[in-house]
Structures are given as C-alpha cells and as structure tokens.
Design a protein around this motif. Structure first.
Motif, mmCIF file in Angstrom:
data_model
loop_
_atom_site.group_PDB
_atom_site.id
_atom_site.type_symbol
_atom_site.label_atom_id
_atom_site.label_comp_id
_atom_site.label_asym_id
_atom_site.label_seq_id
_atom_site.Cartn_x
_atom_site.Cartn_y
_atom_site.Cartn_z
ATOM 1 N N THR A 30 0.835 -1.209 0.000
ATOM 2 C CA THR A 30 0.000 0.000 0.000
ATOM 3 C C THR A 30 0.866 1.254 0.000
ATOM 4 O O THR A 30 0.639 2.186 -0.786
ATOM 5 C CB THR A 30 -0.940 -0.006 1.219
ATOM 6 O OG1 THR A 30 -1.792 -1.151 1.125
ATOM 7 C CG2 THR A 30 -1.776 1.259 1.282
ATOM 8 N N ALA A 31 1.870 1.279 0.870
ATOM 9 C CA ALA A 31 2.757 2.451 0.939
ATOM 10 C C ALA A 31 3.518 2.629 -0.373
ATOM 11 O O ALA A 31 3.683 3.757 -0.853
ATOM 12 C CB ALA A 31 3.730 2.300 2.111
ATOM 13 N N ALA A 32 3.973 1.526 -0.958
ATOM 14 C CA ALA A 32 4.719 1.604 -2.221
ATOM 15 C C ALA A 32 3.812 2.088 -3.350
ATOM 16 O O ALA A 32 4.218 2.936 -4.154
ATOM 17 C CB ALA A 32 5.320 0.250 -2.558
ATOM 18 N N ARG A 33 2.605 1.568 -3.406
ATOM 19 C CA ARG A 33 1.669 2.000 -4.453
ATOM 20 C C ARG A 33 1.445 3.504 -4.363
ATOM 21 O O ARG A 33 1.523 4.222 -5.362
ATOM 22 C CB ARG A 33 0.343 1.248 -4.317
ATOM 23 C CG ARG A 33 -0.662 1.639 -5.386
ATOM 24 C CD ARG A 33 -1.994 0.956 -5.215
ATOM 25 N NE ARG A 33 -2.565 1.304 -3.925
ATOM 26 C CZ ARG A 33 -3.175 0.442 -3.124
ATOM 27 N NH1 ARG A 33 -3.278 -0.820 -3.441
ATOM 28 N NH2 ARG A 33 -3.678 0.860 -1.976
ATOM 29 N N ASP A 47 11.437 5.799 2.883
ATOM 30 C CA ASP A 47 10.158 6.458 3.140
ATOM 31 C C ASP A 47 8.995 5.468 3.030
ATOM 32 O O ASP A 47 8.032 5.545 3.795
ATOM 33 C CB ASP A 47 9.936 7.622 2.167
ATOM 34 C CG ASP A 47 10.828 8.818 2.468
ATOM 35 O OD1 ASP A 47 11.437 8.861 3.568
ATOM 36 O OD2 ASP A 47 10.921 9.713 1.595
ATOM 37 N N ILE A 48 9.083 4.559 2.071
ATOM 38 C CA ILE A 48 8.034 3.549 1.916
ATOM 39 C C ILE A 48 7.963 2.677 3.163
ATOM 40 O O ILE A 48 6.875 2.440 3.708
ATOM 41 C CB ILE A 48 8.272 2.700 0.645
ATOM 42 C CG1 ILE A 48 8.035 3.561 -0.606
ATOM 43 C CG2 ILE A 48 7.372 1.458 0.635
ATOM 44 C CD1 ILE A 48 8.465 2.918 -1.909
ATOM 45 N N ARG A 50 8.976 3.410 6.181
ATOM 46 C CA ARG A 50 8.507 4.250 7.292
ATOM 47 C C ARG A 50 6.989 4.443 7.206
ATOM 48 O O ARG A 50 6.284 4.326 8.195
ATOM 49 C CB ARG A 50 9.238 5.597 7.263
ATOM 50 C CG ARG A 50 9.057 6.442 8.489
ATOM 51 C CD ARG A 50 9.927 7.711 8.527
ATOM 52 N NE ARG A 50 10.541 8.165 7.293
ATOM 53 C CZ ARG A 50 11.809 7.890 6.913
ATOM 54 N NH1 ARG A 50 12.598 7.168 7.667
ATOM 55 N NH2 ARG A 50 12.287 8.342 5.764
ATOM 56 N N GLN A 51 6.494 4.730 6.004
ATOM 57 C CA GLN A 51 5.049 4.914 5.810
ATOM 58 C C GLN A 51 4.289 3.631 6.147
ATOM 59 O O GLN A 51 3.179 3.684 6.676
ATOM 60 C CB GLN A 51 4.761 5.337 4.363
ATOM 61 C CG GLN A 51 3.318 5.639 4.089
ATOM 62 C CD GLN A 51 2.819 6.853 4.833
ATOM 63 O OE1 GLN A 51 3.527 7.815 5.054
ATOM 64 N NE2 GLN A 51 1.565 6.805 5.257
ATOM 65 N N ALA A 52 4.895 2.488 5.877
ATOM 66 C CA ALA A 52 4.258 1.199 6.172
ATOM 67 C C ALA A 52 4.371 0.832 7.646
ATOM 68 O O ALA A 52 3.737 -0.129 8.101
ATOM 69 C CB ALA A 52 4.878 0.101 5.311
ATOM 70 N N GLY A 53 5.187 1.565 8.376
ATOM 71 C CA GLY A 53 5.356 1.285 9.796
ATOM 72 C C GLY A 53 6.268 0.109 10.080
ATOM 73 O O GLY A 53 6.127 -0.561 11.105
ATOM 74 N N VAL A 54 7.224 -0.131 9.165
ATOM 75 C CA VAL A 54 8.183 -1.224 9.338
ATOM 76 C C VAL A 54 9.593 -0.699 9.111
ATOM 77 O O VAL A 54 9.782 0.398 8.590
ATOM 78 C CB VAL A 54 7.896 -2.403 8.372
ATOM 79 C CG1 VAL A 54 6.483 -2.942 8.568
ATOM 80 C CG2 VAL A 54 8.107 -1.993 6.918
ATOM 81 N N GLY A 55 10.561 -1.492 9.462
ATOM 82 C CA GLY A 55 11.947 -1.131 9.209
ATOM 83 C C GLY A 55 12.350 -1.466 7.782
ATOM 84 O O GLY A 55 11.702 -2.262 7.102
ATOM 85 N N ILE A 56 13.441 -0.865 7.346
ATOM 86 C CA ILE A 56 13.929 -1.095 5.982
ATOM 87 C C ILE A 56 14.312 -2.562 5.773
ATOM 88 O O ILE A 56 14.159 -3.099 4.683
ATOM 89 C CB ILE A 56 15.098 -0.131 5.625
ATOM 90 C CG1 ILE A 56 15.406 -0.167 4.122
ATOM 91 C CG2 ILE A 56 16.339 -0.448 6.446
ATOM 92 C CD1 ILE A 56 14.354 0.444 3.260
ATOM 93 N N GLY A 57 14.760 -3.225 6.852
ATOM 94 C CA GLY A 57 15.091 -4.647 6.753
ATOM 95 C C GLY A 57 13.881 -5.490 6.391
ATOM 96 O O GLY A 57 13.988 -6.449 5.622
#
Length: 192
Positions: A30-33, A47-48, A50-57
């Motif tokens: 959803t964040a990526a879309r 940023d994607i 972060r917007q999704a509420g997860v870490g980059i890992g």
C-alpha cells in the motif's frame, strides 16, 4: 473469477503465511503504491518502509530489489482488479461495470507511474493482462446484453478510453470522477 487465473498471479505476489508478516507485506504494498503514484519509481524505499510502519530490513526481506517491489505492486493491483470484478458481479449490469471501471482508474494511475519499469514481454505480465481482461469482460458483456452499454464498442476500446483519461492530471478526485462519468455517458446505450 476462475481459479485458473488467480494461482498464476499469486506466483508473483507471494504473501507471507503468518498474520503479522502478511500485515507488514500488505502495508508495504500500500505504501509503495501510494509512493510510486505520487513520486514515481524512484520514490525512497526508506520512506516507503517508514510509511508502512516497518523497518527497511522488513522491506528488503520481502522485496530484495526495487524491481521486486515494483512488480509486486503491479501484480497486486491486477489481483485487486480481479477481486473487484468478483465483488461487483452481483450488482445490476451497468452498476457492476461502472463500479469496476472506477477501480480500474485507480489501477491505471498506478500502472502509469511504474509503466517503464515493467517487463511487458514477460509471461507474468501477459498473464496479468489476460486475468484483467478475463475479470472485466464479463461485466462489460453483461451490460451490453442488458441493453445498457453500446454494442458497437469492444471491451478493449473501453479500457483504452478509460486509460487515456487517466493520463490527464486532475485537480482532485471529484474532477476525475466527473470526467469518467462524462466518458461513460458515451458508452451507455442510448434509450429510444
């Protein structure tokens, strides 16, 4: 929707089995879309996440490359279009078609943002396109058979027209809805 269409798409959009991992996966899509639609394919992966509420890992665990994420967004949109056709199928013919076309407009906006990054010659892309047509065509044909949609146009004509509308920038959602409504007036069968 026939079962022969969905499994091929799920090869490309593999959701995790655990509920928490599946929520993270879906939040990332959803964040990526949203990010790709507003900022293009070079949107920040950080940023994607972060917007999704997860870490980059977590993002990289699910999508090792940017291309993996772009593909998942695209194939996820196709899957949602197929589900939207199933959901609309029980509505009256014209309402079913226009409900699905409103969802198609959202898909087209995402597709436009990531179009250049897609391998349109891949079997996966061709399967996705076939699934989209298989999902929407019955809605269109039912609207034609009921006398509510013109019979002198094809489903492909309709999708090309609606896709062309999405290429224009709109001031806001109400304007986009008005323009689509005007275009669909041209698809509706004239009442004698």
């Amino acid at each position: 929707m026939s079962e022969q269409i969905r499994p091929a798409l799920q090869v490309d959009v593999r959701r995790p089995q655990r509920a928490d991992a599946r929520r993270n996966f879906d939040a990332l899509l959803t964040a990526a879309r949203d990010a790709f639609a507003s900022k293009g394919v070079e949107a920040s992966l950080e940023d994607i996440a972060r917007q999704a509420g997860v870490g980059i890992g977590t993002l990289y665990r699910n999508f090792p490359t940017r291309q993996d994420l772009l593909n998942a967004v695209y194939f996820g949109e196709i899957e949602e279009l197929c589900i939207a056709a199933e959901d609309a199928a029980g509505l009256p013919p014209w309402e079913a078609l226009t409900t699905w076309l409103h969802r198609f407009v959202e898909y087209a906006a995402t597709k436009r943002a990531i179009w250049e990054s897609l391998n349109r010659e891949s079997d996966s892309f061709k399967t996705a396109r076939a699934a989209m047509y298989a999902a929407g065509t019955p809605l269109f044909e039912r609207a034609q058979q009921s006398g509510e949609a013109r019979t002198d146009i094809s489903f492909d004509d309709l999708l090309r027209m609606v896709s062309g509308l999405t290429a224009a920038g709109f001031v806001d959602q109400p304007q986009r809805d008005r323009v689509l409504s005007i275009a669909l007036d041209g698809v509706r069968a004239s009442v004698p």
